[in-house]
Design a protein around this motif. Structure first.
Motif, mmCIF file in Angstrom:
data_model
loop_
_atom_site.group_PDB
_atom_site.id
_atom_site.type_symbol
_atom_site.label_atom_id
_atom_site.label_comp_id
_atom_site.label_asym_id
_atom_site.label_seq_id
_atom_site.Cartn_x
_atom_site.Cartn_y
_atom_site.Cartn_z
ATOM 1 N N TRP A 57 -35.688 1.132 89.171
ATOM 2 C CA TRP A 57 -37.015 1.257 89.792
ATOM 3 C C TRP A 57 -36.905 1.914 91.158
ATOM 4 C CZ3 TRP A 57 -42.002 1.063 88.463
ATOM 5 C CH2 TRP A 57 -42.272 0.653 87.162
ATOM 6 N N GLY A 58 -35.779 1.699 91.827
ATOM 7 C CA GLY A 58 -35.543 2.433 93.067
ATOM 8 C C GLY A 58 -35.514 3.927 92.799
ATOM 9 N N THR A 59 -34.840 4.307 91.695
ATOM 10 C CA THR A 59 -34.777 5.727 91.321
ATOM 11 C C THR A 59 -36.163 6.263 90.986
ATOM 12 O OG1 THR A 59 -32.616 5.241 90.394
ATOM 13 C CG2 THR A 59 -33.583 7.375 89.843
ATOM 14 N N ILE A 60 -36.945 5.467 90.267
ATOM 15 C CA ILE A 60 -38.315 5.886 89.945
ATOM 16 C C ILE A 60 -39.090 6.127 91.237
ATOM 17 C CG2 ILE A 60 -40.509 5.074 88.998
ATOM 18 C CD1 ILE A 60 -38.845 3.617 86.849
ATOM 19 N N GLY A 61 -38.933 5.184 92.173
ATOM 20 C CA GLY A 61 -39.614 5.336 93.460
ATOM 21 C C GLY A 61 -39.168 6.595 94.181
ATOM 22 N N VAL A 62 -37.869 6.838 94.192
ATOM 23 C CA VAL A 62 -37.341 8.016 94.884
ATOM 24 C C VAL A 62 -37.870 9.295 94.232
ATOM 25 C CG1 VAL A 62 -35.223 9.325 95.309
ATOM 26 C CG2 VAL A 62 -35.285 6.888 95.794
ATOM 27 N N GLY A 63 -37.938 9.310 92.906
ATOM 28 C CA GLY A 63 -38.423 10.494 92.213
ATOM 29 C C GLY A 63 -39.908 10.730 92.458
ATOM 30 N N LEU A 64 -40.692 9.684 92.327
ATOM 31 C CA LEU A 64 -42.137 9.831 92.519
ATOM 32 C C LEU A 64 -42.460 10.116 93.983
ATOM 33 C CD1 LEU A 64 -44.869 9.763 91.152
ATOM 34 C CD2 LEU A 64 -44.933 7.298 91.428
ATOM 35 N N ASN A 65 -41.563 9.691 94.850
ATOM 36 C CA ASN A 65 -41.731 9.951 96.282
ATOM 37 C C ASN A 65 -41.774 11.456 96.572
ATOM 38 O OD1 ASN A 65 -41.901 9.242 99.015
ATOM 39 N ND2 ASN A 65 -39.695 9.464 99.254
ATOM 40 N N VAL A 66 -41.044 12.226 95.772
ATOM 41 C CA VAL A 66 -41.077 13.676 95.958
ATOM 42 C C VAL A 66 -42.505 14.178 95.732
ATOM 43 C CG1 VAL A 66 -40.229 15.886 95.063
ATOM 44 C CG2 VAL A 66 -38.673 13.946 95.288
ATOM 45 N N VAL A 67 -43.146 13.652 94.695
ATOM 46 C CA VAL A 67 -44.481 14.112 94.333
ATOM 47 C C VAL A 67 -45.533 13.567 95.311
ATOM 48 C CG1 VAL A 67 -46.171 14.197 92.463
ATOM 49 C CG2 VAL A 67 -43.740 14.134 91.930
ATOM 50 N N ILE A 68 -45.503 12.258 95.526
ATOM 51 C CA ILE A 68 -46.534 11.634 96.366
ATOM 52 C C ILE A 68 -46.190 11.750 97.848
ATOM 53 C CG2 ILE A 68 -47.729 9.492 96.924
ATOM 54 C CD1 ILE A 68 -47.376 8.569 94.121
ATOM 55 N N GLY A 69 -44.966 11.348 98.183
ATOM 56 C CA GLY A 69 -44.601 11.253 99.587
ATOM 57 C C GLY A 69 -44.379 12.600 100.248
ATOM 58 N N PHE A 70 -43.720 13.510 99.532
ATOM 59 C CA PHE A 70 -43.405 14.799 100.145
ATOM 60 C C PHE A 70 -44.579 15.769 100.019
ATOM 61 C CE2 PHE A 70 -38.527 14.373 99.306
ATOM 62 C CZ PHE A 70 -38.522 13.234 100.078
ATOM 63 N N ALA A 71 -45.086 15.918 98.782
ATOM 64 C CA ALA A 71 -46.091 16.950 98.542
ATOM 65 C C ALA A 71 -47.521 16.403 98.584
ATOM 66 C CB ALA A 71 -45.835 17.627 97.198
ATOM 67 N N GLY A 72 -47.668 15.092 98.644
ATOM 68 C CA GLY A 72 -49.004 14.505 98.762
ATOM 69 C C GLY A 72 -49.841 14.602 97.502
ATOM 70 N N LEU A 73 -49.195 14.612 96.324
ATOM 71 C CA LEU A 73 -49.942 14.689 95.064
ATOM 72 C C LEU A 73 -49.902 13.325 94.397
ATOM 73 C CD1 LEU A 73 -48.091 17.871 93.812
ATOM 74 C CD2 LEU A 73 -50.317 17.821 94.925
ATOM 75 N N LEU A 74 -51.053 12.756 94.112
ATOM 76 C CA LEU A 74 -51.060 11.449 93.470
ATOM 77 C C LEU A 74 -50.881 11.623 91.968
ATOM 78 C CD1 LEU A 74 -51.249 8.469 93.854
ATOM 79 C CD2 LEU A 74 -53.707 8.606 93.757
#
Lengths: 348, 302
Positions: A57-74
């Protein structure tokens, strides 16, 4: 390659910095080591899955972080890529005799291809509409998993392949997969850390801040969004394959809308953009969803949703907010500039 | 399919679609004035359905002796209580975030959605609850199609409410204030409009309509389940987008269209794909005609 170099450079910069930051980083290091050793010290037989799940789940968070956290796409359909990784592994292992090691890159590749196919029409719409569209795709993948029995095993899912081995050491119990999941988490964290400070990461940050301004500065907005989508989904594909191998089962129930919502919650809870934050978010999710629910049952869902709401309201940047470093000047022109850059308390 | 079967499916779809349209009202009005996809709407719909069962339970033998009066009481109580719930949600989870980046309230609404559904799950123990039989189950034969009295009642109530809400938005002072905020959020307060109050009223109206839809759903199908808000909310959102989000008559048009589509899907497609049809419609509309059938707002706001 650039990514690896950039992440190494960032690590180097981290270790070189002096002052109060050191204590924090030593703390993070200690936590990481403790996390790595915890199941062996505390005994993995109690909740054998929980440690591996935390890393996944940490990996899932890190991966989705690229989409949401970096690029701001929900993205409300992120688990679709997790599903693709899982089903690719299961099919390859069950019908074609591939091992986990051969399948991991394939799962990652197909997750990226799928994200490109989904992203291409989706990323043209903006903001909240994008969220809905990804939700729709997540839903379709879920129903496809239930219905395309020929490749997904339908409602019962796929199971019954041989366990993978490494140098003759078999991976059977969930705890056997822990080092593997941890390694994946570490690689994901380092690579995305590098991505964040790369040219790509800066482009994402500018799109996140102001799409129009980014486009005016010559950033191909849709193209860069697509990169974020693809580079985010890789990790879901890899984690999905590991998850399937660990559970020795892959079934549609792991990829519901709820799961995608929890993935978003992990990122928002931990702190959008912050890698330590999203890992913490993943760990917290597993603690609440698996450990706490053993005592409280369905009440753990209420607790998790309430926690998420509380964080959004009280601490909108997440538990570990991401604070970007101020841009460093390449060659300080004056002593004053150098002082400004380092905060004035220590020379370079 | 024979022509009468096709006609029957269209009629079934219109009945179901009118309920979806009623839920869609809440999505479309809230989006229209503050540009927020209020995911909590699906949970309010579910809350309304459960409150309806609770009221029937409280009424006890009174409801069994006077089923229609019982239904009226259940609908009104559920609508009022859910409107109060919507007020609470707006006050706690959205108002503090009015000036936050647009994705924050969206996540907040998702959190509310799961919070409400999880609470219902805990309170009811995830057991489905049963609605009483209010009207005679004996169907009427109206030419080539058959309809139960319940279905007729549902469609009439839902469509009448939608027409009433449209009248409210178009012809009352509050409605004019809503339209003013939708047209320009920043200049509306300069015209003396109390934006906070109007936004609250909009949320409560949307919540009340969702609750009525929830009770009507319960009456129609007989049982309510703790995860009905998830799919119901999504279908209604699809209806709102299809009709043109922000557009009040669009909610009705979108609801009926989605209803008819999914009604045909139950005949044409195998069981598990039926629900996927809604996702397909949603994606197709967003990709090719984001302004919806009637069209109002273009999806250009982040």
């Amino acid at each position: 390659m650039n990514v690896i170099v950039a992440s190494l450079r960032e690590l180097e910069a981290l270790s070189r910095r002096t002052g109060s930051g050191r204590g924090l980083r030593v703390g993070v290091g200690v936590i990481c080591v403790a996390f790595a050793l915890a199941p062996y010290v505390l005994g993995g037989s109690y909740y054998p899955d929980i440690w591996t799940d935390m890393a996944l789940w940490g990996t899932i968070g890190v991966g989705l972080n690229v989409v949401i956290g970096f690029a701001g796409l929900l993205d409300l359909g992120y688990m679709a890529f997790y599903a693709i990784g899982g089903y690719v592994f299961a099919n390859a292992a069950l019908y074609h005799g591939f091992t986990l090691w051969e399948t991991l890159p394939l799962g990652a590749l197909l997750a990226v291809v799928a994200s490109a196919i989904i992203g291409f029409p989706t990323l043209r719409v903006r903001g909240d509409y994008l969220a809905i569209m990804t939700l729709g795709f997540g839903g379709i993948v879920y129903y496809a998993a239930q219905n395309l029995s020929a490749i997904t095993g339908g409602y019962n899912g796929l199971y019954g392949w041989h366990n993978p081995t490494l140098f003759g050491h078999p991976f059977i119990a969930p705890i056997d997969f822990y080092p593997l999941a941890l390694a994946l988490l570490l690689v994901a964290a380092l690579v995305t850390m590098g991505l964040r400070s790369s040219r790509l990461g800066r482009a994402w940050a500018s799109i996140k801040d102001d799409e129009l301004a980014a486009a005016s500065s010559g950033i191909g907005v849709i193209r860069y969004k697509l990169y974020a989508y693809m580079l985010g989904s890789v990790w879901a594909g890899l984690a999905g394959a590991l998850f399937a191998a660990k559970d020795q089962l892959v079934s549609p129930e792991s990829f519901t809308f709820n799961a995608s919502f929890f993935a978003v919650a992990v990122v928002v809870l931990g702190g959008m953009g912050s890698i330590a934050g999203v890992v913490l978010g993943g760990v917290l999710y597993v603690v609440i969803a698996e450990w706490l629910s053993a005592y409280t049952g369905t009440l753990s869902g209420v607790i998790f949703a309430a926690l998420l709401l509380l964080v959004v309201l009280v601490r909108p940047a997440g538990l570990v907010p991401y604070r970007p470093k101020p841009p460093r000047l390449r060659r300080p022109a004056t002593r004053a500039a150098a002082d400004l850059e380092t905060g004035g308390d220590s020379g370079p | 399919m024979s022509p009468s079967e096709i006609l029957q499916q269209i009629v079934n779809g219109l009945v179901v679609g009118s309920v979806y349209g009623l839920i869609a009202l809440g999505y479309t009005m809230v989006y229209g004035i503050i540009r927020l996809i209020n995911f909590a709407q699906g949970a309010l719909y579910e809350l309304g359905a459960y409150l309806g069962v609770a009221v029937f339970g409280l009424l006890g033998t009174f409801a069994t002796r006077n089923p229609i009066l019982g239904l009226v009481v259940a609908v009104i109580c559920s609508a009022l209580a859910t409107a109060a719930g919507a007020y609470l949600v707006e006050r706690v989870a959205y108002r503090p975030l009015r000036s936050a980046p647009p994705l924050t309230p969206l996540v907040s609404s998702l959190a509310v959605f799961f919070l409400v559904i999880s609470i219902i799950q805990v309170v009811t123990g995830a057991q489905p609850l049963t609605y009483p039989q209010v009207l005679s189950p004996r169907p009427w034969n109206l030419g080539p199609v058959t309809l139960t009295p319940t279905e007729v009642m549902i469609a009439v109530v839902a469509i009448a409410l939608m027409v009433a809400v449209n009248f409210y938005v178009q012809h009352t002072k509050t409605g004019r204030a809503m339209r003013a905020i939708a047209a320009n959020t920043r200049s509306a307060p300069l015209m003396g409009i109390n934006t906070t109050r109007i936004v609250t009223i909009t949320f409560m109206l949307g919540g009340a309509m969702a609750a009525v839809a929830g009770v009507l759903f319960g009456i129609n199908y007989g049982t309510v389940t703790y995860n009905m808000g998830e799919f119901g909310g999504l279908v209604a959102f699809t209806a709102a987008v299809l009709g043109g989000i922000g557009n009040v008559p669009g909610a009705l048009v979108g609801g009926l269209t989605v209803g008819v589509f999914s009604s045909f899907a139950t005949v044409v497609l195998p069981n598990q794909w039926q629900e996927a049809v809604v996702f397909g419609i949603l994606i197709a509309v967003l990709a090719f005609r984001p302004q919806g059938i009637l069209g109002e707002r273009v999806a250009d706001r982040a």
